[in-house]
Design a protein around this motif. Structure first.
Motif, short mmCIF file in Angstrom:
data_model
loop_
_atom_site.label_atom_id
_atom_site.label_comp_id
_atom_site.label_asym_id
_atom_site.label_seq_id
_atom_site.Cartn_x
_atom_site.Cartn_y
_atom_site.Cartn_z
N VAL A 27 7.08 -11.50 16.93
CA VAL A 27 5.54 -11.88 16.90
C VAL A 27 5.59 -13.48 17.05
N PRO A 28 4.35 -13.97 17.26
CA PRO A 28 4.36 -15.48 17.38
C PRO A 28 4.27 -15.94 16.03
N HIS A 29 4.48 -17.18 15.56
CA HIS A 29 4.21 -17.95 14.57
C HIS A 29 2.56 -17.58 14.08
N VAL A 30 2.30 -17.61 12.53
CA VAL A 30 1.02 -17.37 12.35
C VAL A 30 0.66 -18.57 11.34
N ILE A 31 -0.55 -18.90 11.42
CA ILE A 31 -0.89 -19.86 10.38
C ILE A 31 -1.13 -19.34 8.99
N GLY A 32 -0.60 -19.79 8.32
CA GLY A 32 -0.37 -19.27 6.76
C GLY A 32 0.39 -19.96 5.70
N ASN A 33 0.38 -19.59 4.50
CA ASN A 33 1.25 -20.16 3.65
C ASN A 33 2.33 -19.41 3.29
N GLU A 34 3.58 -19.83 3.62
CA GLU A 34 4.97 -19.19 3.40
C GLU A 34 5.09 -18.57 2.02
N GLN A 35 4.96 -19.38 0.88
CA GLN A 35 5.31 -18.71 -0.38
C GLN A 35 4.32 -17.61 -0.58
N ARG A 36 3.09 -17.69 -0.23
CA ARG A 36 2.34 -16.63 -0.67
C ARG A 36 2.38 -15.36 0.20
N LEU A 37 2.87 -15.60 1.38
CA LEU A 37 3.35 -14.29 2.21
C LEU A 37 4.67 -13.83 1.82
N THR A 38 5.37 -14.65 1.32
CA THR A 38 6.73 -14.02 0.75
C THR A 38 6.39 -13.33 -0.58
N GLN A 39 5.56 -13.66 -1.45
CA GLN A 39 5.02 -12.91 -2.49
C GLN A 39 4.64 -11.68 -2.25
N VAL A 40 3.56 -11.58 -1.04
CA VAL A 40 2.97 -10.35 -0.42
C VAL A 40 4.00 -9.32 -0.28
N PHE A 41 4.80 -9.73 0.58
CA PHE A 41 6.12 -8.66 0.96
C PHE A 41 6.90 -8.20 -0.15
N VAL A 42 7.26 -9.34 -1.08
CA VAL A 42 7.96 -8.70 -2.41
C VAL A 42 7.42 -7.59 -2.96
N ASN A 43 6.02 -8.07 -3.28
CA ASN A 43 5.12 -6.75 -4.16
C ASN A 43 5.18 -5.64 -3.12
N LEU A 44 4.95 -5.55 -1.91
CA LEU A 44 4.81 -4.39 -1.28
C LEU A 44 6.16 -3.66 -1.35
N LEU A 45 7.60 -4.41 -1.30
CA LEU A 45 8.69 -3.79 -1.38
C LEU A 45 8.89 -3.34 -2.86
N LEU A 46 8.55 -3.82 -3.80
CA LEU A 46 8.62 -3.60 -5.06
C LEU A 46 7.86 -2.57 -5.59
N ASN A 47 6.70 -2.11 -4.91
CA ASN A 47 5.78 -1.12 -4.95
C ASN A 47 6.17 0.17 -4.37
N VAL A 75 13.09 -9.35 1.59
CA VAL A 75 13.93 -8.26 1.77
C VAL A 75 15.19 -8.68 1.13
N LYS A 76 15.62 -9.84 0.97
CA LYS A 76 16.79 -10.37 0.30
C LYS A 76 16.51 -10.45 -1.43
N LEU A 77 15.44 -10.90 -1.56
CA LEU A 77 14.72 -10.88 -2.94
C LEU A 77 14.62 -9.82 -3.78
N ALA A 78 14.27 -8.64 -2.98
CA ALA A 78 13.91 -7.45 -3.58
C ALA A 78 15.18 -6.42 -3.28
#
Length: 512
Positions: free
Chosen positions: A492-512, A472-475
């Protein structure tokens, strides 16, 4: 007509011989039955004229014995006698003779009997010729069935009464084993009822059923696909039977199935496929080719390939196909003309092959439009990666002077805070706003550095709330001028994933 005259009295024998020869007969005259047997055995006669009263064996006993000899039923026999009682004809006929004449013999009656004999002999000869022809035909038919490459089974009702060598070879049973079976027993169990219905319908109506394909099971349990050719009736071994002819089409059926599968795969292939003859005429085009060229397959078939690809024309096509045949295959890039006139870039592979003795060219073509689009996307991604790396460097450069700015602003704020209340109030407000803005710049730079930081694809526990905050801050700068962002989330509890890629997903969603 060869005639044997049996008369014991010499003058009458000679007189009758001349009379018969005058009627056009070829006559041999003998005085008794023994001589008649010998003459007939040497060369059988068509007509026998026999006196009733003979020395030794009389005429009636001679006729009876003659009829019992091989070939004795064929001649026409007339008995002559001086007797003329009512029961004489019955006795003559009972002996096996065909007719009789009373002495003295009337010339007109003799001529009539000879005409009757001639007709009977001619009829018997014709019948004998027909019988011999039938026997020859049956023998030829039997040889034809024995040598037929098709399996042949003759049935009487449901019983097998004949099987040729091919039937034995196909079914796996010996001919003797087949003769002990019912016809439907050589077929798969599931086909028994169908066979019974076909047999019953044929026997009721006399109309041969149409050809069909059934499964035959050999003694070794191997299943064959056989094609039954229409039944027919025939006289076989002097009895009427129904013939069943069949051929093993297992190999052909499998080949046809593979061909259909191949055709199905080619028809539905994603790559365009064209079959051309040696002159470059399209013989076949699959659905993908029609889609690529924005037309119907039927519209492509019959056209020249050079109409679609302007590079191949005239003598150049001849040279190209000669080179293709020499090398076997070629891979090249070209452009094909769609029905609208638009050119589409394709990557094509061409192969030369011979089919049914003729040269053909098979061309597979892949639309390069998608590949070019992927190239552009990759280039853009590489560009964005460069921008990301540059942004990380810029963020690092901004961070250092920003630290000085923040430190100095904090000192000024502390100095103002130590003054009496109300002094430099406006200046304090400005310093506080500058601190807030600088802090905000520091947070953005930190988020940008975290986002642009090179990391591996390692998976680890990730705080979704923290990732969403960073995105949200980046976008924020892009979103605030175009939309109103409303957040609503649960813990929600922590999930197993890649922080950088998840950030990219959220940024793309926000920008679109």
């Amino acid at each position: 007509m060869r005639t044997l005259l049996v008369e014991d009295e010499g003058l009458q024998r000679e007189s009758m011989r001349r009379e018969l020869e005058a009627l056009g007969l070829r006559v041999v005259a003998v005085p008794d039955a023994e001589s008649a047997f010998a003459a007939h055995a040497t060369e059988p006669f068509d007509l026998l004229i026999v006196d009733w009263v003979l020395p030794g064996i009389d005429g009636l006993r001679f006729v009876s014995r003659l009829r019992e000899l091989p070939g004795g039923a064929t001649p026409f026999v007339v008995v002559i006698t001086a007797r003329d009682r009512p029961d004489d004809l019955a006795r003559v006929l009972d002996s096996g003779a065909d007719d009789y004449l009373a002495k003295p013999i009337d010339r007109t009656l003799l001529q009539t009997r000879i005409r009757i004999a001639a007709r009977r002999v001619a009829s018997r000869r014709l019948h004998e010729a027909d019988r011999e022809a039938l026997e020859r035909a049956q023998a030829d038919f039997r040889r034809l069935l024995d040598r037929s490459p098709l399996g042949v089974i003759a049935r009487s009702d449901e019983e097998i009464v004949y099987a040729n060598a091919a039937a034995s070879r196909i079914t796996g049973y010996t001919c003797d084993e087949l003769l002990r079976r019912k016809i439907y027993e050589v077929f798969a169990t599931e086909d028994h009822e169908a066979m019974r219905r076909r047999i019953g319908r044929f026997d009721r109506t006399g109309n041969p059923p149409p050809p069909t394909e059934l499964t035959m099971v050999r003694p070794d349990k191997r299943a064959l696909v056989v094609r039954l050719i229409p039944f027919t009736r025939a006289v076989f071994d002097n009895r009427e039977v129904a013939l069943v002819m069949f051929e093993d089409i297992t190999t052909r059926t499998l080949a046809e199935r593979r061909l259909r599968m191949t055709q199905f795969a080619v028809d539905r292939a994603r790559e365009a496929v064209l079959w051309l003859d040696a002159q470059g005429t399209i013989n076949y085009a699959n659905a993908a080719a029609a889609t690529l060229l924005e037309t119907d397959s039927s519209e492509l078939e019959g056209r020249r390939f050079e109409e679609l690809e302007a590079k191949r024309r005239g003598a150049r096509w001849e040279r190209w196909i000669a080179e293709l045949e020499d090398r076997g295959s070629l891979v090249f890039e070209t452009e094909l003309r769609r029905s609208s006139g638009e050119l589409v870039a394709v990557e094509a592979s061409a192969s030369a092959l011979r089919f049914d003795g003729a040269l053909f060219v098979v061309i597979g073509a892949r639309d390069l439009t998608e590949r070019e689009r992927l190239r552009e996307t990759l280039a853009q991604a590489e560009k964005m990666a460069s921008v990301g790396s540059l942004a990380a460097g810029v963020a690092h450069e901004i961070n250092n002077p920003l630290a000085y700015v923040l430190a100095n602003l904090e000192l000024i704020a502390e100095e103002i805070a130590g003054k009496p209340e109300g002094a430099n109030e406006q200046l304090g407000s400005l310093v506080a706003a500058a601190l807030d803005g600088s802090e905000r710049v520091r947070r953005i730079v930190g988020d940008l550095r975290a986002f642009a930081r090179q990391r591996d694809d390692r998976l680890e526990p990730v705080d979704i709330e923290a990732v969403l905050d960073g995105a949200v801050k980046l976008a924020d700068n892009n979103v605030r001028h175009r939309a109103r962002l409303v957040r609503s989330s649960d813990q929600v509890p922590h999930v197993i994933g890649n922080e950088q890629r998840l950030t990219q997903v959220f940024v793309n969603l926000l920008l679109n």
